[in-house]
Design an enzyme around this catalytic site. Structure first.
Site, PDB file in Angstrom:
ATOM      1  N   GLU A  66     -13.617  -1.651 -22.907  1.00 51.31           N
ATOM      2  CA  GLU A  66     -12.756  -0.585 -22.755  1.00 51.31           C
ATOM      3  C   GLU A  66     -12.741   0.308 -23.900  1.00 51.31           C
ATOM      4  OE1 GLU A  66     -11.959   0.555 -19.779  1.00 51.31           O
ATOM      5  OE2 GLU A  66     -12.343  -1.623 -18.604  1.00 51.31           O
ATOM      6  N   TRP A 110      -6.295  20.641   6.359  1.00 46.27           N
ATOM      7  CA  TRP A 110      -5.895  19.019   7.045  1.00 46.27           C
ATOM      8  C   TRP A 110      -7.100  18.718   7.498  1.00 46.27           C
ATOM      9  CZ3 TRP A 110      -2.107  16.261   4.864  1.00 46.27           C
ATOM     10  CH2 TRP A 110      -1.157  17.021   4.368  1.00 46.27           C
ATOM     11  N   GLY A 123     -16.022  -0.623  -7.419  1.00 46.31           N
ATOM     12  CA  GLY A 123     -14.780  -0.226  -6.354  1.00 46.31           C
ATOM     13  C   GLY A 123     -14.250   1.047  -6.706  1.00 46.31           C
ATOM     14  N   LYS A 146      -3.058  13.961   1.300  1.00 45.40           N
ATOM     15  CA  LYS A 146      -3.122  12.516   1.501  1.00 45.40           C
ATOM     16  C   LYS A 146      -4.692  12.088   1.228  1.00 45.40           C
ATOM     17  CE  LYS A 146       0.248  12.159   5.464  1.00 45.40           C
ATOM     18  NZ  LYS A 146       0.137  11.863   6.826  1.00 45.40           N
ATOM     19  N   GLU A 338      -8.398  -4.185 -12.610  1.00 46.09           N
ATOM     20  CA  GLU A 338      -7.935  -3.011 -12.474  1.00 46.09           C
ATOM     21  C   GLU A 338      -6.487  -3.062 -12.048  1.00 46.09           C
ATOM     22  OE1 GLU A 338      -9.479  -0.090 -12.514  1.00 46.09           O
ATOM     23  OE2 GLU A 338     -11.268  -1.159 -13.021  1.00 46.09           O
ATOM     24  N   ASP A 362      12.179  -6.347 -14.489  1.00 47.41           N
ATOM     25  CA  ASP A 362      12.793  -6.858 -13.428  1.00 47.41           C
ATOM     26  C   ASP A 362      12.164  -8.008 -12.923  1.00 47.41           C
ATOM     27  OD1 ASP A 362      14.825  -6.634 -11.109  1.00 47.41           O
ATOM     28  OD2 ASP A 362      12.877  -6.782  -9.969  1.00 47.41           O
ATOM     29  N   GLU A 417      14.383  -9.774 -17.480  1.00 47.45           N
ATOM     30  CA  GLU A 417      15.298 -10.534 -16.874  1.00 47.45           C
ATOM     31  C   GLU A 417      14.753 -11.841 -16.340  1.00 47.45           C
ATOM     32  OE1 GLU A 417      17.501  -9.539 -12.428  1.00 47.45           O
ATOM     33  OE2 GLU A 417      15.535  -9.740 -12.475  1.00 47.45           O
TER      34      GLU A 417
END
Length: 704
Positions: A66, A110, A123, A146, A338, A362, A417
Site C-alpha cells: 500500500e 431519485w 470488491g 443513498k 479492507e 471501548d 477499556e
C-alpha cells in the site's frame, strides 16, 4: 505525516525500518524488557514473540502493498463520496458481495439506476460524475443520497455509505431510517488553536454532550462549548473524554451501537460545531479524547454497516463468530484487509478532521478473547492470556492501531477499556506490548459498589480495599475512577445515591435539619474520590455530574418512560445553588484536582502504604512527597495517631475533607505544623503524630 512510505528489514538485527519523505523510524524489538520486568512472562515467550511477529508481518505487508501505513490509513480521502475542486464528484466503495452498485438521490431525481458504479478489483466499486456544463457541482451541499446494492438474486437494497460523514434522523413522516446528507459547506471551520501538549498527569472529565443540559432535551455542541467547558476547566480537569459522538441511530444505546463510523452525531449539531467545541477545549489546555467503538457495530441494516453488500459478512465475520450474543451486535473481521483499512482510517479521520488528541477504545476485553469475555472470570493466571482463547487477529489490529497512532502523533493518548488485565497491553509495541498508554482500573468502581451495597461501614476490610486500589501491573499505567458511567444508568445507582438515596430530596439544603445519612454520605463521597484519585492509578476519571453527587439516575427517552428526557440531563442548577450542599462536593473535587496539578502525584511512583489498620479503619500512604491519611472509622477519632512519612522535616495541612467549606465539621486545625520524628513507622524512615477524626481524610505536604 504524509508521503510515500516503504520498508526494509535488516536480516541481521531483525529490525524494521519505515522510511517516509521526511522521517525514518526504526522499530527494534525489545521483548526481553518484558521478561526482565516480569520473569513469569518468560514461560510464554514463544507466544509473545509469535504475536509480535504477526503484527510485524502485517505492518510489512501494508508497507509493501500500500505504499506505507500513512497511505493505507488515509482511505477516507478516496472512499465514500467526495466533491472535487473542479466540482466533479468521485465515489468509491468496497462491497465484495454486491453484483452492482448505484448512487441516487436529490441530484438525479431519485432514479435508482441512472448512476451505476464501475466494478474494480478486490470488491471495490467506483463512480465519477463530471461537473455540470456551467461548472457547478451536480451534488449540492445538504442534498440527500443513498447507495443501491444489487444482490445476487436481483434485489435492490438501499444502503448508506459506510464512509458517510454526516447522517441525519428523518422527519417523522419519512420513517426512522437515518439519511445520508452531503456535508460540503462553502466555509468549513478553521481551527485557531493547536493541540495542547500531552499532560503528565491525566485528569479526565468524561462527558455525554446530549445529557449535558439542564433542560429536558438533547444538548448541543454549542451549548456544551459555552456552558460545560468552563465548568470542566474550573474543576481542574485537563482532559475531556467525549462519548456517544460516533453516530448511533438509537439514542438510548449510550453511543455504543454505532451505525455510521465516520459521521459525528447530528442530534447534537453539525460537524463544524463539534470542531469549534474541540478548538475551544484546546484553547483552555484541555486534551480531547474520543470514545471510539471498534469492538462491534449496530445490527442496523438500512442505516448501518450490517449486510452492506447484501451478504452476512462484508465488514464482519459471517455466522456465529460475527455475532455478539450479549450486545446483540455485529463483530468485525479483523483479518480482512479492507476492514483494517476502514478502521485504521477511521482513527486517522478523527485525528485529522477533528483534531482529537486520542482515544478511549471501548470493549477491548470483548475484542481480545474468542469468548468475548462473556461469563469468563479472570483470575490472573497467565495461561488465560496466552492460550487459544485469545483472538490474535483483534490483538494484532489493536497493536497496529497503537503503532500507527503513536508514530504519526507522538503526543496521542490511547486508553484500553479492559477488565481482564492482559499483561503488556499497556507497554510499547517494540516490547511486544499492545501499545496502549493506559488501561481503565475497572475493578475499583466495582469494589466501591460492593462495599456500599453489601457491608456496614464498620465491616469494611481496609486491607482488601487497599489491595484493589493498588493491584495493577508495574509500569503499565492505570486510570482510576470511583464510579463508571454504567452505574449512573437506570437500574443501578451512583455512589452518591448509594450513600444518600431518598434523603437527597429532603436534606441537601444548608437550611434543613442535620441528617446523619447526608453527613455520612458527604463525608464518604469525598473520601472515596480522594483515595481513588491518589492511590488508584496514574490517571483519574470522573463522569459528568458525579463530581457534585448528581442525584437519581440516567434514563434515556424510551417507550417505557413515555419518551421522557427528565432523567437524560444534568441538573447544573443543583450545584449552582449556594443554598444546597452539592457545591461542597463540587468544591472538594476542584480542590483535589488543583492539588494534584500542584504536586503531580499521578505521574509519580505508586503510593507507599504505611498503614492499613483493620481495627481502626485507618489507611495512610505517601506519594509525590505528600502524606495522605484516611480514617474510615464511622465513630472513632484518634488523637496522637502515628503515621509514617517519607522524609524528615515539617509538614502542613494542604487538603482537609472535614473543612467547613467542603461541608465538614472543621475538626482539624489548619494552623498546626506536623513535625517528623526520627522514629521509623510502617516501613517509612520517619513518622509524625496526627489527629484523625472519624470519616475524614486529609493531606500533608512538606514545608520548604
Amino acid at each position: 505525516m504524509g508521503g510515500n512510505t516503504s520498508s526494509s528489514v535488516n536480516a541481521e538485527s531483525n529490525t524494521t525500518v519505515e522510511k517516509d519523505e521526511d522521517v525514518a523510524v526504526v522499530l527494534v524489538p525489545e521483548i526481553d524488557k518484558l521478561f526482565d520486568r516480569d520473569p513469569y512472562l518468560k514461560l510464554h515467550e514463544d507466544e509473545i514473540r509469535r504475536r509480535y511477529g504477526a503484527f510485524d508481518n502485517l505492518r510489512n505487508e501494508i508497507n509493501d502493498s500500500e505504499g506505507g501505513i500513512a497511505t493505507f490509513t488515509s482511505a477516507y480521502k478516496s472512499f465514500g463520496i467526495h466533491i472535487n475542486q473542479d466540482n466533479s464528484v468521485s465515489c468509491k466503495e468496497w462491497a465484495p458481495g454486491a453484483c452492482q452498485l448505484y448512487l441516487y438521490g436529490d441530484f438525479n431525481g431519485w432514479e435508482k439506476k441512472r448512476n451505476p458504479y464501475q466494478k474494480l478489483d478486490f470488491g471495490k466499486w467506483e463512480l465519477k460524475i463530471p461537473a455540470n456544463p456551467d461548472g457547478t457541482c451536480p451534488i449540492k451541499h445538504g442534498s440527500k443520497l443513498k447507495i443501491v446494492v444489487e444482490s445476487e438474486d436481483g434485489s435492490l437494497l438501499d444502503r448508506l455509505s459506510p464512509w458517510a460523514t454526516y447522517v441525519v434522523k428523518p422527519p417523522v413522516e419519512e420513517g426512522f431510517t437515518y439519511q445520508q446528507v452531503v456535508w460540503h459547506p462553502p466555509q468549513k471551520y478553521e481551527f485557531q488553536h493547536s493541540r495542547p501538549k500531552r499532560p503528565g498527569s491525566l485528569r479526565i472529565y468524561e462527558c455525554h454532550v446530549g445529557i449535558a443540559t439542564t433542560e429536558g432535551k438533547v444538548g448541543s455542541y454549542v451549548e456544551f462549548r459555552e456552558n460545560v467547558i468552563p465548568r470542566i476547566v474550573k474543576l481542574g480537569y485537563n482532559a475531556l473524554q467525549l462519548m456517544a459522538i460516533m453516530e448511533h441511530a438509537y439514542y438510548g444505546s449510550f453511543g455504543y451501537q454505532v451505525t455510521s463510523f465516520y459521521a459525528v452525531s447530528s442530534r447534537y449539531g453539525n460537524p463544524e460545531e463539534l470542531k469549534e467545541l474541540i478548538d475551544v477545549a484546546h484553547s483552555h489546555g484541555l486534551v480531547v479524547l474520543l470514545d471510539v467503538v471498534h469492538s462491534h457495530a449496530s445490527k442496523n441494516v438500512l442505516d448501518g454497516l450490517n449486510q452492506f453488500d447484501g451478504t452476512d459478512s462484508c465488514f464482519f465475520h459471517g455466522g456465529a463468530r460475527g455475532e455478539h450474543t450479549l450486545w446483540d451486535s455485529r463483530l468485525f473481521n479483523y483479518s480482512s484487509w479492507e476492514v483494517l483499512r476502514f478502521l485504521l482510517s477511521n482513527l486517522r479521520w478523527y485525528m485529522e478532521e477533528y483534531l482529537f488528541d486520542g482515544f478511549r477504545f471501548d470493549g477491548v476485553t470483548s475484542m481480545l478473547y474468542h469468548s468475548r469475555g462473556i461469563g469468563q472470570g479472570f483470575s490472573g493466571d497467565y495461561n488465560e492470556y496466552f492460550g487459544l482463547n485469545t483472538d490474535t487477529e483483534a490483538l494484532c489490529y489493536l497493536t497496529l492501531a497503537n503503532h500507527m497512532l503513536h508514530e504519526m502523533y507522538p503526543d496521542v493518548i490511547t486508553v484500553a477499556e479492559d477488565v481482564s488485565g492482559m499483561p503488556a497491553l499497556c507497554r510499547p509495541v517494540s516490547e511486544g506490548g499492545g501499545g496502549f498508554d493506559y488501561r481503565l482500573g475497572m475493578a475499583i468502581p466495582d469494589k466501591w459498589i460492593q462495599l456500599l451495597k453489601e457491608l456496614k461501614d464498620e465491616d469494611w476490610n481496609v486491607g482488601n480495599l487497599v489491595h484493589t486500589l493498588t493491584n495493577r501491573r508495574w509500569m503499565e499505567k492505570t486510570i482510576a475512577y470511583a464510579e463508571s458511567h454504567d452505574q449512573a444508568l437506570v437500574g443501578d445507582k451512583t455512589v452518591a445515591f448509594w450513600l444518600m438515596d431518598k434523603e437527597m430530596y429532603t436534606h441537601m439544603s444548608v437550611l434543613s435539619d442535620s441528617s446523619p445519612v447526608i453527613d455520612r454520605g458527604i463525608a464518604l463521597h469525598k473520601m472515596i474520590r480522594l483515595i481513588t484519585h491518589a492511590l488508584g492509578g496514574e490517571g483519574y476519571l470522573n463522569f459528568i455530574g458525579n463530581e457534585f453527587g448528581h442525584p437519581e439516575w440516567l434514563d434515556f427517552p424510551r417507550v417505557g418512560n413515555n419518551e421522557s428526557y427528565h432523567y437524560a440531563r444534568r441538573q447544573w442548577n443543583l450545584v449552582d445553588d449556594e443554598l444546597l450542599k452539592y457545591r461542597y462536593l463540587n468544591d472538594f473535587d476542584a480542590a483535589m484536582n488543583h492539588l494534584e496539578e500542584q504536586y503531580g502525584w499521578l505521574q509519580k511512583d505508586p503510593g507507599y502504604v504505611s498503614t492499613k489498620h483493620e481495627g481502626d479503619k485507618v489507611i495512610s500512604f505517601d506519594r509525590a512527597g505528600l502524606v495522605f491519611v484516611f480514617n474510615f472509622n464511622p465513630t472513632q477519632s484518634f488523637t496522637d495517631y502515628r503515621v509514617g512519612v517519607p522524609a524528615a522535616g515539617k509538614y502542613r495541612l494542604v487538603l482537609d475533607s472535614d473543612d467547613h467549606k467542603f461541608g465538614g465539621h472543621g475538626r482539624l486545625d489548619h494552623n498546626t505544623n506536623y513535625f517528623s520524628f526520627e522514629e521509623p513507622f510502617g516501613g517509612r524512615p520517619y513518622s509524625t503524630m496526627v489527629y484523625a477524626p472519624c470519616r475524614t481524610s486529609f493531606v500533608l505536604a512538606p514545608m520548604d
